[in-house]
Each structure stands twice: as C-alpha cells, then as structure tokens.
Write a protein that holds these residues in place. Structure first.
Motif, PDB file in Angstrom:
ATOM      1  N   ASN A  10      34.643  46.369  35.095  1.00 58.71           N
ATOM      2  CA  ASN A  10      34.402  45.268  36.024  1.00 58.71           C
ATOM      3  C   ASN A  10      32.971  45.319  36.545  1.00 58.71           C
ATOM      4  O   ASN A  10      32.313  44.276  36.697  1.00 58.71           O
ATOM      5  CB  ASN A  10      35.385  45.326  37.188  1.00 58.71           C
ATOM      6  CG  ASN A  10      36.780  44.909  36.785  1.00 58.71           C
ATOM      7  OD1 ASN A  10      37.033  44.541  35.644  1.00 58.71           O
ATOM      8  ND2 ASN A  10      37.709  44.965  37.722  1.00 58.71           N
ATOM      9  N   GLU A 133      38.965  37.605  42.067  1.00 57.48           N
ATOM     10  CA  GLU A 133      40.321  37.782  41.544  1.00 57.48           C
ATOM     11  C   GLU A 133      40.273  38.023  40.044  1.00 57.48           C
ATOM     12  O   GLU A 133      40.963  38.890  39.530  1.00 57.48           O
ATOM     13  CB  GLU A 133      41.168  36.557  41.881  1.00 57.48           C
ATOM     14  CG  GLU A 133      41.364  36.384  43.383  1.00 57.48           C
ATOM     15  CD  GLU A 133      41.935  35.026  43.762  1.00 57.48           C
ATOM     16  OE1 GLU A 133      42.241  34.213  42.864  1.00 57.48           O
ATOM     17  OE2 GLU A 133      42.067  34.785  44.972  1.00 57.48           O
ATOM     18  N   SER A 134      39.450  37.230  39.353  1.00 58.24           N
ATOM     19  CA  SER A 134      39.299  37.409  37.910  1.00 58.24           C
ATOM     20  C   SER A 134      37.948  36.876  37.464  1.00 58.24           C
ATOM     21  O   SER A 134      37.342  36.032  38.118  1.00 58.24           O
ATOM     22  CB  SER A 134      40.420  36.698  37.143  1.00 58.24           C
ATOM     23  OG  SER A 134      40.308  35.305  37.301  1.00 58.24           O
ATOM     24  N   THR A 149      39.067  38.595  29.672  1.00 57.51           N
ATOM     25  CA  THR A 149      39.293  38.363  31.095  1.00 57.51           C
ATOM     26  C   THR A 149      39.247  39.706  31.803  1.00 57.51           C
ATOM     27  O   THR A 149      39.829  40.691  31.332  1.00 57.51           O
ATOM     28  CB  THR A 149      40.655  37.688  31.331  1.00 57.51           C
ATOM     29  OG1 THR A 149      40.648  36.409  30.671  1.00 57.51           O
ATOM     30  CG2 THR A 149      40.926  37.490  32.816  1.00 57.51           C
ATOM     31  N   LYS A 151      40.242  41.555  35.298  1.00 60.21           N
ATOM     32  CA  LYS A 151      41.074  41.463  36.509  1.00 60.21           C
ATOM     33  C   LYS A 151      40.503  42.386  37.568  1.00 60.21           C
ATOM     34  O   LYS A 151      40.192  43.536  37.289  1.00 60.21           O
ATOM     35  CB  LYS A 151      42.536  41.836  36.210  1.00 60.21           C
ATOM     36  CG  LYS A 151      43.216  40.880  35.254  1.00 60.21           C
ATOM     37  CD  LYS A 151      43.397  39.523  35.873  1.00 60.21           C
ATOM     38  CE  LYS A 151      44.132  38.598  34.938  1.00 60.21           C
ATOM     39  NZ  LYS A 151      44.149  37.235  35.420  1.00 60.21           N
TER      40      LYS A 151
END
Length: 152
Positions: A10, A133-134, A149, A151
């Motif tokens: 992330n 959130e995403s 994606t 998360k």
C-alpha cells in the motif's frame, strides 16, 4: 518508482501516486449534492493516508466539509497505449496544518507558487487527509495490462 507489481505494498502504491502520478482530480459533492471535481496535487503520504492541500473556504474545502466521501482519479502517459491510471476511494477531512512543513519540504515548487505571500498561504491552505478505503491501478504500458486493487 515508475511501475507497480504484485509485490507492491500500500505504501508503494501511495508513493507511486505522490511521486509518479502527482497531478490528480479530487471529486466530491457540494452542498446541493451536485458533483464537484478539482485538479490538485497528491503531495504527501504517511501511515496509509494521502495528503492534499485545499484553500480554506474554497470549493473543494466546502465540499469535503459537507460530504467527506472523496474519489481521486488520475492518468499519466503519452497516448492510450502508453498510459497508467489510478483510482482512490476514501473519506477526506480537514486536519488544518498537519504535516504542512513536510509537504512544503517534499514539494519545493509550492514555495514558488506562493512566493511573495508564503506565510499567508500557509495559513489559508489547509491539509486534507484522505483515509483511503481502496486504491486501484490500470497500467496499459505493460503487456499484459496490469490491474490491481489495494485494500487499506
């Protein structure tokens, strides 16, 4: 970092957004629930949160105060087959001047934009913290096309 892959974290995704993409479109709704979008810069990230600047009492600022749900989109590239796009969904909040020193240090061009009234600008520019959130990436530069994606 110009490319992401299945091992990207992330934090890698957010570094890609702030350092490679940088120019984004932040979208929300105004007090009449009409769509509103504004081009701005993805300036900083820390602890899985993204930071933008918005003028206090400006349109984006008012939209976020009214409805904190935010969508951020961007693309970069030279033509369709040499481009990458990102999308981010989350909630945005005014955190006043949080990380402002770090934002200006990481993005020295801000000092040029606000030259002549830098201290005043630092007062009226508020930090917008995006709790993500995403996030997603669609990279057409790669073959095969890379989709993912993230998360949060």
């Amino acid at each position: 970092m110009e490319y992401l892959n299945d091992k990207s974290t992330n934090s890698d995704f957010l570094t890609f957004v702030t350092d490679y993409i940088h120019n984004v479109v932040a979208s929300s709704v105004d007090k009449n629930n009409h769509p509103y979008a504004q081009v701005c810069d993805a300036l900083y990230h820390k602890d899985d949160k993204l930071y933008l600047l918005a003028k206090k009492d400006g349109p984006l600022y008012y939209c976020i105060k009214h409805a904190p749900e935010i969508k951020i989109t961007a693309s970069k590239g030279d033509g369709t087959m040499n481009s990458v796009g990102i999308g981010i969904s989350g909630m945005a909040y005014d955190v006043e001047h949080k990380y402002q020193a770090e934002i200006f240090e990481k993005n020295p061009y801000l000092n040029q934009i606000y030259a002549g009234h830098l201290e005043e600008a630092k007062e009226y520019m508020h930090t917008i913290e995006v709790e993500i959130e995403s996030g997603s990436i669609y990279d057409i530069r790669l073959n095969p096309i890379y989709r993912r994606t993230f998360k949060f």
